[in-house]
Scaffold this active site. Sequence first.
Site, PDB file in Angstrom:
ATOM      1  NE  ARG A 198      -9.273  11.533   9.600  1.00 45.57           N
ATOM      2  CZ  ARG A 198      -8.442  10.723   8.899  1.00 45.57           C
ATOM      3  NH1 ARG A 198      -8.858   9.559   8.469  1.00 45.57           N
ATOM      4  NH2 ARG A 198      -7.214  11.098   8.663  1.00 45.57           N
ATOM      5  CG  HIS A 249      -1.761   1.212   1.345  1.00 41.63           C
ATOM      6  ND1 HIS A 249      -2.952   1.328   0.644  1.00 41.63           N
ATOM      7  CD2 HIS A 249      -1.606   2.377   2.013  1.00 41.63           C
ATOM      8  CE1 HIS A 249      -3.488   2.508   0.896  1.00 41.63           C
ATOM      9  NE2 HIS A 249      -2.697   3.158   1.727  1.00 41.63           N
ATOM     10  CE  LYS A 280      -8.620   3.008   3.866  1.00 44.72           C
ATOM     11  NZ  LYS A 280      -8.850   4.419   3.618  1.00 44.72           N
ATOM     12  CB  SER A 312      -7.896   6.145   7.987  1.00 43.04           C
ATOM     13  OG  SER A 312      -8.337   6.177   6.664  1.00 43.04           O
ATOM     14  CG  ASP A 337     -11.351   4.591   6.611  1.00 40.44           C
ATOM     15  OD1 ASP A 337     -10.824   5.453   7.344  1.00 40.44           O
ATOM     16  OD2 ASP A 337     -11.137   4.529   5.388  1.00 40.44           O
TER      17      ASP A 337
HETATM   18  N1  URA Z   1      -5.416   7.629   3.200  1.00 41.61           N
HETATM   19  C1  URA Z   1      -6.391   7.014   3.908  1.00 41.61           C
HETATM   20  O1  URA Z   1      -6.908   5.977   3.513  1.00 41.61           O
HETATM   21  N2  URA Z   1      -6.775   7.575   5.084  1.00 41.61           N
HETATM   22  C2  URA Z   1      -6.219   8.707   5.568  1.00 41.61           C
HETATM   23  O2  URA Z   1      -6.617   9.138   6.632  1.00 41.61           O
HETATM   24  C3  URA Z   1      -5.226   9.336   4.813  1.00 41.61           C
HETATM   25  C4  URA Z   1      -4.841   8.759   3.627  1.00 41.61           C
END
Ligand code: URA
Length: 429
Positions: free
Chosen positions: A168, A82, A187, A183, A161
């Site tokens: 946010r 990622h 995932k 966050s 999220d």
């Molecule tokens: N990418 C994400 O998935 N979440 C964040 O808070 C910032 C970048």
Amino acid sequence: MRIYDIIEKKRDGQKLTKEEIDFFVQEYTKENIEDYQASALLMAIFINGMDEEETVNLTESMAKSGDMLDLSAIDGITADKHSTGGVGDKTSLIVAPICATLGIKMAKMSGRGLGHTGGTIDKLESINGFNVSLKTEDFFKQVNDICVSIIGQTGNLAPADKKIYALRDVTATVDNISLIASSIMSKKIAAGAKNIVLDVKCGSGAFMKDKESATLLAEMMVKIGKKCGRNMAAVITNMDIPLGSNVGNALEINEVIDILNNKGDKQLRELCIVLSATILSISLDWDYEVAYKKAEQTIIDGSAYKKLIEFVTAQNGNEDFCVAPVSSKSLEIKATKDGYIQSINSRIVGESAVLLGAGREKKTDTIDYGAGIVLYKKTCDKVSVGDTIAILYAETDERLKNAEKLFNTSYTIDDEKPEMKPLIYKTIR
Ligand code: URA
């Protein structure tokens, strides 16, 4: 339990329990908590922070708010990679075939681009016919058969999220290490891979502008992953300048093809080998140097390129890589003085690509897959008057003109050669 009491507790700088965090996450996902109360709590977290235990609890709670992908139907060792988001970042499309060639099962869910950063799914969709929406059983079957599949995120992966991130985004509570780490990791944990390597970007085009904050974020995500039973590593890399030469969907696919054919940008190639070697070494317990050599060899002998073709055709992509043609209109950016490129601000390059049509300003915008930028000169390169610095591609003159104005603010030229910053700062395990 009342959300009011949880807000008050965090407002006063106290630590939240697992049950309180779980209550907030699950009830907000079910829409039993109002946005204004969730916003107040997020702002209290933003200001007073969360410790490691709270951050792990927040991650786990968000991960289990929807489907948790069970990869046990996949035989073998699963891994995921990622990136925290960058400009010109096409590494997943190079790393996945390299690792798959060496037998790692790359079952990857990726996202679309938003704002100045691109997304792997948009890049794949610039290949004629490519299907990013496989059914779960077909996704697993493909990974079992050829070791690699990349699809879009399913609707129900970490829905908490999704809701919290959207809030946010509009309440100035994005830039907090605990919130970003939880966050991203919620995932990744929900996506199920046993081995996870993170490319944490740092610099003008990234969330984290300096090495110190990128290191804190990387360390936090590695700790969270380990607490959730995953093998983890994070590589901190420079995003002061765009990665590689091409920015824009079809253009980036062409660059992927170049790298896997032993051509193209040396720094991009190096980063892809480092990320692949890191995945191989944590997944298979290989010595890093051995893993590096094996990963590099898959590029040299063409086996990773063969795997890319196998992967693209398995998902219905055109075998000849008839990617969307590059947009019909172009504009050359030329140097107006002699000297050295001092810096190229990757955020501005990414925003210029959006103006050209390569990205979205809002989720509902459509993309011009052929639009984008090819950089011919980057930081530290010597230029003379009239040299081509970049070529912009778009479908209309108006887009080209708007992007030109912005792109011209992304770089400066001066007499002194600047110091070259490394692309890879460090790896955290
Ligand atoms: N990418 C994400 O998935 N979440 C964040 O808070 C910032 C970048």
